[in-house]
Design a protein around this motif. Structure first.
Motif, mmCIF file in Angstrom:
data_model
loop_
_atom_site.group_PDB
_atom_site.id
_atom_site.type_symbol
_atom_site.label_atom_id
_atom_site.label_comp_id
_atom_site.label_asym_id
_atom_site.label_seq_id
_atom_site.Cartn_x
_atom_site.Cartn_y
_atom_site.Cartn_z
ATOM 1 N N GLY A 38 12.326 -7.741 -2.439
ATOM 2 C CA GLY A 38 12.010 -6.275 -3.025
ATOM 3 C C GLY A 38 10.620 -6.207 -2.746
ATOM 4 O O GLY A 38 9.555 -5.724 -3.673
ATOM 5 N N TRP A 39 10.165 -5.952 -1.230
ATOM 6 C CA TRP A 39 9.007 -5.341 -1.023
ATOM 7 C C TRP A 39 9.285 -4.576 0.063
ATOM 8 O O TRP A 39 10.137 -4.288 0.977
ATOM 9 C CB TRP A 39 7.883 -6.627 -0.580
ATOM 10 N N ALA A 40 8.166 -3.645 0.173
ATOM 11 C CA ALA A 40 8.229 -2.481 1.083
ATOM 12 C C ALA A 40 6.792 -2.323 1.414
ATOM 13 O O ALA A 40 6.142 -2.035 0.655
ATOM 14 C CB ALA A 40 8.986 -1.216 0.573
ATOM 15 N N ILE A 41 6.654 -1.938 2.800
ATOM 16 C CA ILE A 41 5.230 -1.818 3.464
ATOM 17 C C ILE A 41 5.445 -0.585 4.322
ATOM 18 O O ILE A 41 6.023 -0.191 5.014
ATOM 19 C CB ILE A 41 4.645 -2.998 4.109
ATOM 20 N N PHE A 42 4.408 0.556 4.044
ATOM 21 C CA PHE A 42 4.058 1.537 4.863
ATOM 22 C C PHE A 42 2.945 1.414 5.613
ATOM 23 O O PHE A 42 1.852 0.963 5.107
ATOM 24 C CB PHE A 42 4.035 2.782 4.115
ATOM 25 N N VAL A 43 2.924 1.770 6.997
ATOM 26 C CA VAL A 43 1.709 1.710 7.851
ATOM 27 C C VAL A 43 1.490 3.129 8.045
ATOM 28 O O VAL A 43 2.207 3.912 8.680
ATOM 29 C CB VAL A 43 2.097 0.879 9.101
ATOM 30 N N HIS A 44 0.431 3.788 7.254
ATOM 31 C CA HIS A 44 0.100 5.260 7.409
ATOM 32 C C HIS A 44 -0.770 5.405 8.462
ATOM 33 O O HIS A 44 -1.890 4.733 8.621
ATOM 34 C CB HIS A 44 -0.405 5.610 6.077
ATOM 35 N N GLY A 45 -0.585 6.231 9.381
ATOM 36 C CA GLY A 45 -1.524 6.817 10.372
ATOM 37 C C GLY A 45 -2.436 7.565 9.579
ATOM 38 O O GLY A 45 -2.154 8.548 8.578
ATOM 39 N N CYS A 46 -3.531 7.422 9.759
ATOM 40 C CA CYS A 46 -4.993 8.150 8.910
ATOM 41 C C CYS A 46 -4.746 9.419 9.185
ATOM 42 O O CYS A 46 -5.048 10.404 8.343
ATOM 43 C CB CYS A 46 -6.384 7.509 9.291
ATOM 44 N N PHE A 47 -4.518 10.120 10.291
ATOM 45 C CA PHE A 47 -4.196 11.540 10.663
ATOM 46 C C PHE A 47 -3.265 12.219 9.879
ATOM 47 O O PHE A 47 -3.576 13.160 8.919
ATOM 48 C CB PHE A 47 -4.162 11.579 12.284
ATOM 49 N N TRP A 48 -2.007 11.652 10.160
ATOM 50 C CA TRP A 48 -0.795 12.497 9.391
ATOM 51 C C TRP A 48 -0.973 12.498 7.935
ATOM 52 O O TRP A 48 -0.312 13.119 7.222
ATOM 53 C CB TRP A 48 0.663 11.766 9.888
ATOM 54 N N HIS A 49 -1.423 11.099 7.612
ATOM 55 C CA HIS A 49 -1.380 10.907 6.023
ATOM 56 C C HIS A 49 -2.621 11.224 5.227
ATOM 57 O O HIS A 49 -2.804 10.696 4.007
ATOM 58 C CB HIS A 49 -0.759 9.508 5.658
ATOM 59 N N ALA A 50 -3.585 11.840 6.067
ATOM 60 C CA ALA A 50 -4.791 12.286 5.450
ATOM 61 C C ALA A 50 -5.615 11.025 4.813
ATOM 62 O O ALA A 50 -5.793 11.567 3.501
ATOM 63 C CB ALA A 50 -4.598 13.609 4.691
ATOM 64 N N HIS A 51 -5.843 10.145 5.323
ATOM 65 C CA HIS A 51 -6.557 8.995 4.499
ATOM 66 C C HIS A 51 -7.892 9.680 4.239
ATOM 67 O O HIS A 51 -8.686 10.035 4.732
ATOM 68 C CB HIS A 51 -6.740 7.886 5.744
ATOM 69 N N LEU A 52 -8.062 9.405 2.764
ATOM 70 C CA LEU A 52 -9.357 9.919 2.008
ATOM 71 C C LEU A 52 -10.510 9.396 2.699
ATOM 72 O O LEU A 52 -10.580 7.923 2.732
ATOM 73 C CB LEU A 52 -9.113 9.867 0.842
ATOM 74 N N ASN A 53 -11.594 9.996 2.867
ATOM 75 C CA ASN A 53 -13.003 9.373 3.385
ATOM 76 C C ASN A 53 -12.769 8.468 4.623
ATOM 77 O O ASN A 53 -13.502 7.570 4.729
ATOM 78 C CB ASN A 53 -13.621 8.566 2.132
ATOM 79 N N CYS A 54 -11.978 8.875 5.646
ATOM 80 C CA CYS A 54 -11.792 8.340 6.773
ATOM 81 C C CYS A 54 -12.110 9.158 7.901
ATOM 82 O O CYS A 54 -11.660 10.199 8.030
ATOM 83 C CB CYS A 54 -10.281 7.489 6.989
ATOM 84 N N GLY A 55 -12.884 8.685 8.977
ATOM 85 C CA GLY A 55 -13.041 9.482 10.074
ATOM 86 C C GLY A 55 -11.942 10.111 10.860
ATOM 87 O O GLY A 55 -12.198 10.747 11.668
ATOM 88 N N ARG A 56 -10.971 9.335 10.840
ATOM 89 C CA ARG A 56 -9.868 9.634 11.693
ATOM 90 C C ARG A 56 -9.010 10.687 11.103
ATOM 91 O O ARG A 56 -8.108 11.410 11.828
ATOM 92 C CB ARG A 56 -8.919 8.310 11.766
ATOM 93 N N ALA A 57 -9.367 11.119 9.708
ATOM 94 C CA ALA A 57 -8.586 12.308 8.908
ATOM 95 C C ALA A 57 -8.973 13.483 9.283
ATOM 96 O O ALA A 57 -9.587 13.973 8.498
ATOM 97 C CB ALA A 57 -8.388 11.782 7.639
#
Ligand SMILES: [Zn+2]
Length: 143
Positions: free
Chosen positions: A60-79
């Protein structure tokens, strides 16, 4: 047309190819870390909402690995937002973030514990190991 269904100019296209490579390496780092902690999983789970990058249905677990660009990581220099077609990209990122929220809520309703690991976290070995162990120890005794 790239795999996100976008038509882009050659410069942006090269840039996106580099970003995709980085996404892939972040996924590999996360898989490695989960495996090291004894977690067993399937990858690219297309039968689950949002196709989690790693998941174990029985546990019962799931993990997403989000790209900072595509998923618009807040306060991240890659976004960053491409200068060309700025409005288009802002709309695209807002839609991606909204979809991420919906997918997480749906999985939780199905009884999954859901983790999101950002690409920038995955590439910092110390941070990654902390994030992954916290994910598994908070709700489970064994991953
Ligand atoms: Zn980031």
């Amino acid at each position: 047309v790239n795999h996100h269904g976008l038509v882009v100019d050659p410069t942006t296209s090269r840039r996106l190819a580099r970003i995709r490579q980085r996404d892939t390496s972040a996924e590999q780092l996360v898989r490695h870390q989960v495996h090291a902690l004894g977690g067993r999983y399937r990858i690219n789970n297309r039968d689950l909402p949002g196709s989690p990058d790693l998941a174990n249905r029985a546990k019962g677990w799931a993990i997403f690995v989000h790209g900072c660009f595509w998923h618009a990581h807040l306060n991240c220099g890659r976004a960053t937002v491409p200068k060309r077609n700025r409005k288009f990209w802002l709309d695209k990122f807002a839609a991606n973030r909204a979809r991420d929220r919906r997918v997480k809520a749906t999985l939780r309703r199905l009884g999954f514990r859901v983790g999101v690991i950002w690409e920038c976290e995955a590439e910092d070995a110390v941070r990654l190991s902390r994030v992954v162990s916290r994910f598994f120890t908070e709700a489970f005794t064994r991953p």
